[in-house]
Design an enzyme around this catalytic site. Sequence first.
Site, PDB file in Angstrom:
ATOM      1  N   ASP A 215       0.745  -0.939  -0.006  1.00 31.87           N
ATOM      2  CA  ASP A 215       0.277  -0.050   0.005  1.00 31.87           C
ATOM      3  C   ASP A 215       0.893   1.213   0.010  1.00 31.87           C
ATOM      4  O   ASP A 215       1.965   1.183   0.617  1.00 31.87           O
ATOM      5  CB  ASP A 215      -0.912   0.010   1.182  1.00 31.87           C
ATOM      6  CG  ASP A 215      -1.971   1.075   1.115  1.00 31.87           C
ATOM      7  OD1 ASP A 215      -2.888   0.947   0.402  1.00 31.87           O
ATOM      8  OD2 ASP A 215      -1.996   1.917   2.152  1.00 31.87           O
ATOM      9  N   GLU A 276       1.525  -0.486  -5.007  1.00 30.05           N
ATOM     10  CA  GLU A 276       0.638   0.250  -5.390  1.00 30.05           C
ATOM     11  C   GLU A 276       1.168   1.753  -5.288  1.00 30.05           C
ATOM     12  O   GLU A 276       1.530   2.223  -4.310  1.00 30.05           O
ATOM     13  CB  GLU A 276      -0.487   0.230  -4.195  1.00 30.05           C
ATOM     14  CG  GLU A 276      -1.783   1.041  -4.776  1.00 30.05           C
ATOM     15  CD  GLU A 276      -2.228   2.169  -3.492  1.00 30.05           C
ATOM     16  OE1 GLU A 276      -3.170   2.823  -3.921  1.00 30.05           O
ATOM     17  OE2 GLU A 276      -1.357   2.482  -2.592  1.00 30.05           O
TER      18      GLU A 276
HETATM   19  C1  NOJ Z   1      -4.402   2.952  -1.041  1.00 26.59           C
HETATM   20  C2  NOJ Z   1      -5.506   1.981  -0.592  1.00 26.59           C
HETATM   21  O1  NOJ Z   1      -5.926   1.240  -1.734  1.00 26.59           O
HETATM   22  C3  NOJ Z   1      -6.695   2.828  -0.229  1.00 26.59           C
HETATM   23  O2  NOJ Z   1      -7.882   2.089  -0.154  1.00 26.59           O
HETATM   24  C4  NOJ Z   1      -6.426   3.495   1.172  1.00 26.59           C
HETATM   25  O3  NOJ Z   1      -7.550   4.165   1.520  1.00 26.59           O
HETATM   26  C5  NOJ Z   1      -4.958   4.230   1.083  1.00 26.59           C
HETATM   27  N1  NOJ Z   1      -4.077   3.591   0.230  1.00 26.59           N
HETATM   28  C6  NOJ Z   1      -4.554   4.406   2.444  1.00 26.59           C
HETATM   29  O4  NOJ Z   1      -4.148   3.227   3.005  1.00 26.59           O
END
Ligand code: NOJ
Length: 549
Positions: A215, A276
């Site tokens: 993440d 991500e």
């Molecule tokens: C990316 C995640 O995909 C999202 O859902 C989340 O709110 C943020 N990062 C914070 O962790």
Amino acid sequence: MPTSTPTPVSSPWWRTAVIYQVYPRSFADASGDGVGDLPGITSRLKHLADLGVDAVWLSPFYRSPQNDAGYDVSDYCDVDPLFGTLDDADALIARAHELGLRIIVDVVPNHSSSEHPWFQEALAAGPGSPERDRYIFREGRGADGSEPPNNWLSMFGGPAWTRITEADGRPGPWYLHLFDATQPDFDWTNPWVADRFDEVLRFWFDRGADGFRIDVAHGLAKAPSLPDFEVDPRRTGGEWAPDDHPYWGRAEVHPIWRRWRAIADSYDGDRALVAEAWVTPLSKLARWVRRDELHQAFNFGYLMTAWDAVELRAVIDESLAAFEGVGAPSTWVLSNHDTIRHPFRLSVAEQLPHGIGIGPKSADRPDESAALARGRAATLVMLALPGSAYLYQGEELGLPEAIDIPDEARQDPTWWRTPDGVYGRDGCRVPLPWEADAPAFGFSLTGKSWLPQPASWTKYAASAQAGVAGSTLEMYRSALRLRREHGLGQARITWNESIEDVLDFTVNDVRVIVNMSDTEVPLPRTEVLLASASPTGTLAHDTTVWLRA
Ligand code: NOJ
């Protein structure tokens, strides 16, 4: 012109894998409380094996106050009771492996929950303590420190800083949270933080996880002086990240990924790490997947591309060149739990993931069946491309974005952190319809559902589509079977001459034609392997066809 290199036969699974994202709260609810859970997922894994995917990525199911649907973790090594137990996680991994599916779990290293003992200890230990150094605490500006330390904004709206009150009741410093106030950012310059995350990785690798989705993999490093930075409040997400950006896409993240790669490589079985990372241009994102760093990065450049032939061809070429340049596979993704479901997103002018809702702030509501046709055409482009593709739960059912969610039912922190109510991401998170005639469409036995399911979803239920020729579910199953049979994931792509607004390319022995023009176009007389809508001698607007080349 060939633009990709064939992958050797012995290449690891993740180079060509189709990976299905499960959003645990919305997949299947075995306990009946209206929130999906791990036993529910395990009970439906056969659906994913039958669909033909290679791996499943699970969004967080760890202990969490659920202020950001689990991306606010209060214990990285335990399961939230909402979702089950550690035994349930073990059972899920074991069942997936029996079915030949790999499991990727989520890790959230940019921030924890404010309820995590690490943060609570930092608050209790007081100023100047080593515990405070785990997070980013700074004195405020102004004579009495009552102004935030800088002008950074939270991704969910409002300032990225919250001031604490010390144990003796005096106002204290501020802590940084690029997301919700209950998600304090770690200080990754502190080796203590890196050591804790090594342990988290090992904990799940030891339990059999085949990889991690990381993440906010573009956000862990902050410019040491925390300088002010003028952001466009509607573009806080790192869609662009100049090299001097104070928190998105900074070079200091790369040693962290090298350290994590070494841990992954110390395990057997080709464990994989996927970033991500909302970083553009793709040539910069490619730095995240250099040979000694992560294995894959989500291709958000592709996701954000409008339904336009010139732009789509350009981003495909750009992706293949960028990732091949560092020896990594390109990835492809159209939908996830943060963005408007792709049939709708590709049909509205607004490309950013701010959600669609009812009322004056609403984007134009797309026609549902026209949007589905476009979404299916887009899917057949993506699944023909070399590399690895990510699917988001429910796209195989052709689910539309849920627009008519009453305001009082909305859950996304974006909704209540923005003064003018940005709709946020609830519309793509509505629980799945499994059975047309069951309560909550078979999502839960009790009929409960944490977000309301539109009554019109009967027709999208898996039971209404299984075995029905031409249904979206059968189209996905056929596409994944053909992709495997024709080796499309490890193919070379060649562009063919085409007329305006039509894309035409060949991958191995499959020719793909995409009609993005407003009129019907002629179709070569050759065997149709698969089509997003039945061709009748010509190819209709918003249709993709796979032909035997
Ligand atoms: C990316 C995640 O995909 C999202 O859902 C989340 O709110 C943020 N990062 C914070 O962790």
